[in-house]
Design an enzyme around this catalytic site. Structure first.
Site, PDB file in Angstrom:
ATOM      1  CE  LYS A  42      -3.282  -1.315  -0.641  1.00 27.49           C
ATOM      2  NZ  LYS A  42      -3.498  -2.143  -1.876  1.00 27.49           N
ATOM      3  CG  HIS A 101       5.050  -6.435  -0.630  1.00 26.43           C
ATOM      4  ND1 HIS A 101       5.176  -5.150  -1.111  1.00 26.43           N
ATOM      5  CD2 HIS A 101       3.851  -6.884  -1.103  1.00 26.43           C
ATOM      6  CE1 HIS A 101       4.122  -4.858  -1.861  1.00 26.43           C
ATOM      7  NE2 HIS A 101       3.307  -5.894  -1.872  1.00 26.43           N
ATOM      8  NE  ARG A 124       0.135   6.567   0.124  1.00 21.83           N
ATOM      9  CZ  ARG A 124      -1.056   6.149  -0.237  1.00 21.83           C
ATOM     10  NH1 ARG A 124      -1.304   4.852  -0.260  1.00 21.83           N
ATOM     11  NH2 ARG A 124      -2.007   7.002  -0.587  1.00 21.83           N
ATOM     12  CE1 TYR A 196       0.668   6.598  -3.995  1.00 25.28           C
ATOM     13  CE2 TYR A 196       0.251   8.734  -2.985  1.00 25.28           C
ATOM     14  CZ  TYR A 196      -0.186   7.658  -3.720  1.00 25.28           C
ATOM     15  OH  TYR A 196      -1.480   7.639  -4.194  1.00 25.28           O
ATOM     16  CG  MET A 235      -2.427   3.268 -14.174  1.00 23.69           C
ATOM     17  SD  MET A 235      -1.038   3.135 -13.022  1.00 23.69           S
ATOM     18  CE  MET A 235      -1.194   1.466 -12.420  1.00 23.69           C
ATOM     19  CE  LYS A 250     -12.086   8.016  -1.451  1.00 25.06           C
ATOM     20  NZ  LYS A 250     -12.527   8.715  -0.297  1.00 25.06           N
ATOM     21  N   GLY A 251      -5.940   7.196  -4.211  1.00 23.78           N
ATOM     22  CA  GLY A 251      -4.714   7.650  -4.879  1.00 23.78           C
ATOM     23  C   GLY A 251      -4.333   9.077  -4.542  1.00 23.78           C
TER      24      GLY A 251
HETATM   25  P1  A3P Z   1      -5.072   4.531  -1.441  1.00 22.74           P
HETATM   26  O1  A3P Z   1      -5.674   3.345  -0.770  1.00 22.74           O
HETATM   27  O2  A3P Z   1      -4.592   5.566  -0.459  1.00 22.74           O
HETATM   28  O3  A3P Z   1      -5.944   5.131  -2.481  1.00 22.74           O
HETATM   29  P2  A3P Z   1      -0.029  -0.671  -3.620  1.00 22.74           P
HETATM   30  O4  A3P Z   1      -0.008  -0.675  -5.089  1.00 22.74           O
HETATM   31  O5  A3P Z   1       1.350  -0.651  -3.006  1.00 22.74           O
HETATM   32  O6  A3P Z   1      -0.910  -1.723  -3.062  1.00 22.74           O
HETATM   33  O7  A3P Z   1      -0.631   0.751  -3.174  1.00 22.74           O
HETATM   34  C1  A3P Z   1      -1.993   1.057  -3.383  1.00 22.74           C
HETATM   35  C2  A3P Z   1      -2.205   2.551  -3.155  1.00 22.74           C
HETATM   36  O8  A3P Z   1      -1.675   3.279  -4.284  1.00 22.74           O
HETATM   37  C3  A3P Z   1      -3.680   2.902  -3.073  1.00 22.74           C
HETATM   38  O9  A3P Z   1      -3.737   4.040  -2.195  1.00 22.74           O
HETATM   39  C4  A3P Z   1      -3.990   3.238  -4.511  1.00 22.74           C
HETATM   40  O10 A3P Z   1      -5.153   4.000  -4.694  1.00 22.74           O
HETATM   41  C5  A3P Z   1      -2.731   4.022  -4.899  1.00 22.74           C
HETATM   42  N1  A3P Z   1      -2.498   4.081  -6.349  1.00 22.74           N
HETATM   43  C6  A3P Z   1      -2.627   3.089  -7.264  1.00 22.74           C
HETATM   44  N2  A3P Z   1      -2.361   3.535  -8.501  1.00 22.74           N
HETATM   45  C7  A3P Z   1      -2.041   4.846  -8.375  1.00 22.74           C
HETATM   46  C8  A3P Z   1      -1.682   5.865  -9.320  1.00 22.74           C
HETATM   47  N3  A3P Z   1      -1.600   5.610 -10.617  1.00 22.74           N
HETATM   48  N4  A3P Z   1      -1.436   7.101  -8.832  1.00 22.74           N
HETATM   49  C9  A3P Z   1      -1.521   7.355  -7.514  1.00 22.74           C
HETATM   50  N5  A3P Z   1      -1.856   6.450  -6.582  1.00 22.74           N
HETATM   51  C10 A3P Z   1      -2.117   5.199  -7.001  1.00 22.74           C
END
Ligand code: A3P
Length: 286
Positions: A42, A101, A124, A196, A235, A250-251
Site C-alpha cells: 500500500k 515486499h 509513503r 509516493y 490506470m 483514492k490515490g
Molecule cells: P489509497 O488506498 O490511499 O488510495 P499498492 O499498489 O502498493 O498496493 O498501493 C496502493 C495505493 O496506491 C492505493 O492508495 C492506490 O489507490 C494508490 N495508487 C494506485 N495507482 C495509483 C496511481 N496511478 N497514482 C496514484 N496512486 C495510485
C-alpha cells in the site's frame, strides 16, 4: 498466527512461501538489466511498477504480452514456486521487472549490488499507508482474519502501531521497521528511494529521474505520455477484475485526515519520531 507464514521470524500474508524466499536468496541471479520494485504493501507499488514498465517497454509491441506473462508468473520474489525463476530466465524480455515486499535482510543485497540489479524502494507517509491498508484488508477475507486485525478503525489503529498485526515484519514491528531495513542501502548506486508524495506532486520530474536511473532515454513528450498513461484515473479505468478494487482506491495524499483523530495522529507522530529520529527520513503528510 492463523493465516500468516513465518520465515526467519518474519511473518507473512498468504502467498509468500519460505522455500521460494530461501531459493531466491541463494540462487536468484539478476543482472544489471533487471529492475526490482521493493515496497511495503500500500505504498504505491502498482503505480511504480506501471511507470517502470512504461519507461522500459513503451515502444514495444510486446509490452502487454510481457506484463501478462510476468504477472502470471508472480513477479514477486517471495511468491509462487522456485521453478518460476527458471521459467523467467527463458522468457525473451531483456529487462525483467520484479517486485517484492520482503524486508531487506531477506534479499541478498550484496549479490544484487555486485550484479548491478536496479532497486527502487517506495516510501509513503505511514498515516496514508495505514488507512490504505485498513481498507485493503477489509476486502480480503484471508487478510481480514489476520491476527490483530479489526474492522473497527480505532482497534485496528492500536493493533497496527503496536506491531500486533505483523506482515512482512517480525512480531512487534510495523511499516517503519520495513523502511528502516532498507534504509542502509539508500545511497548504493543500484538503489533509488522514491517517495509516493514526491511522485504525486512532481510526477514528470520524478519519472525523468527514474529514466536516468534505469538508463533509458526518453524525450520530454514521452515522459509526459508516461505520466498520463500511469495517472490514477487512467490506470483505474483500465484495471479489471479484482485488481480494480484492490489496488485503486483514492490515490491521494492526506486521506488519513478523514480517519485519524487528533490523538491518533499525535500517537503516530510520537512513534515515528522514535523510529526515525536518527535518520534523514521525513514524511510528507499533505
Ligand atoms: P489509497 O488506498 O490511499 O488510495 P499498492 O499498489 O502498493 O498496493 O498501493 C496502493 C495505493 O496506491 C492505493 O492508495 C492506490 O489507490 C494508490 N495508487 C494506485 N495507482 C495509483 C496511481 N496511478 N497514482 C496514484 N496512486 C495510485
Amino acid at each position: 498466527n492463523p493465516v500468516g507464514k513465518e520465515y526467519k521470524n518474519y511473518r507473512f500474508w498468504p502467498g509468500s512461501h519460505k522455500y521460494t524466499m530461501e531459493w531466491q536468496y541463494d540462487n536468484w541471479n539478476p543482472t544489471n538489466d533487471d529492475v526490482l520494485v521493493a515496497s511495503y504493501p500500500k505504498t504505491g507499488t502498482t503505480w511504480m511498477t506501471a511507470i517502470v514498465k512504461n519507461i522500459i517497454y513503451r515502444d514495444s509491441a510486446e509490452k502487454l504480452e510481457m506484463t501478462k506473462s510476468i504477472s502470471f508468473l508472480y513477479s514477486y520474489l517471495e511468491q509462487g514456486i522456485p521453478l518460476k525463476y527458471e521459467v523467467m530466465e527463458k522468457l525473451p524480455w531483456k529487462r525483467k521487472i520484479w517486485g517484492t515486499h520482503l524486508p531487506a535482510p531477506l534479499v541478498n543485497m550484496e549479490k544484487l549490488k555486485k550484479n548491478g540489479c536496479k532497486i527502487i524502494y517506495m516510501v509513503r507517509n505511514p498515516k496514508d499507508q495505514a488507512v490504505s491498508w485498513f481498507h485493503f484488508c477489509q476486502k480480503d477475507p484471508f487478510i481480514k482474519s489476520m491476527e490483530g486485525y479489526s474492522e473497527n478503525w480505532d482497534e485496528f489503529f492500536n493493533g497496527y502501531i503496536s506491531g500486533k498485526q505483523a506482515n512482512c515484519a517480525k512480531e512487534g514491528e510495523w511499516y517503519p521497521d520495513h523502511i528502516l531495513s532498507w534504509y542502509p542501502y539508500r545511497n548504493d548506486d543500484n538503489v533509488m528511494f522514491m517517495a509516493y508524495e514526491d511522485l504525486k506532486k512532481n510526477t514528470a520530474v520524478e519519472v525523468k529521474k527514474l529514466c536516468d536511473f534505469l538508463n533509458v532515454k526518453r524525450s520530454h513528450d514521452e515522459i509526459l505520455s508516461i505520466v498520463k498513461e500511469t495517472s490514477f484515473d487512467q490506470m483505474q479505468t483500465e484495471a479489471y477484475g479484482l485488481s480494480k478494487s484492490y489496488f485503486f482506491r483514492k490515490g491521494r495524499v492526506g486521506e488519513w485526515k478523514r480517519r485519524f483523530t487528533v490523538l491518533q495522529s499525535e500517537q503516530m507522530d510520537e512513534k515515528i519520531e522514535e523510529k526515525f529520529s536518527g535518520t534523514d527520513i521525513r514524511f510528507t503528510y499533505v
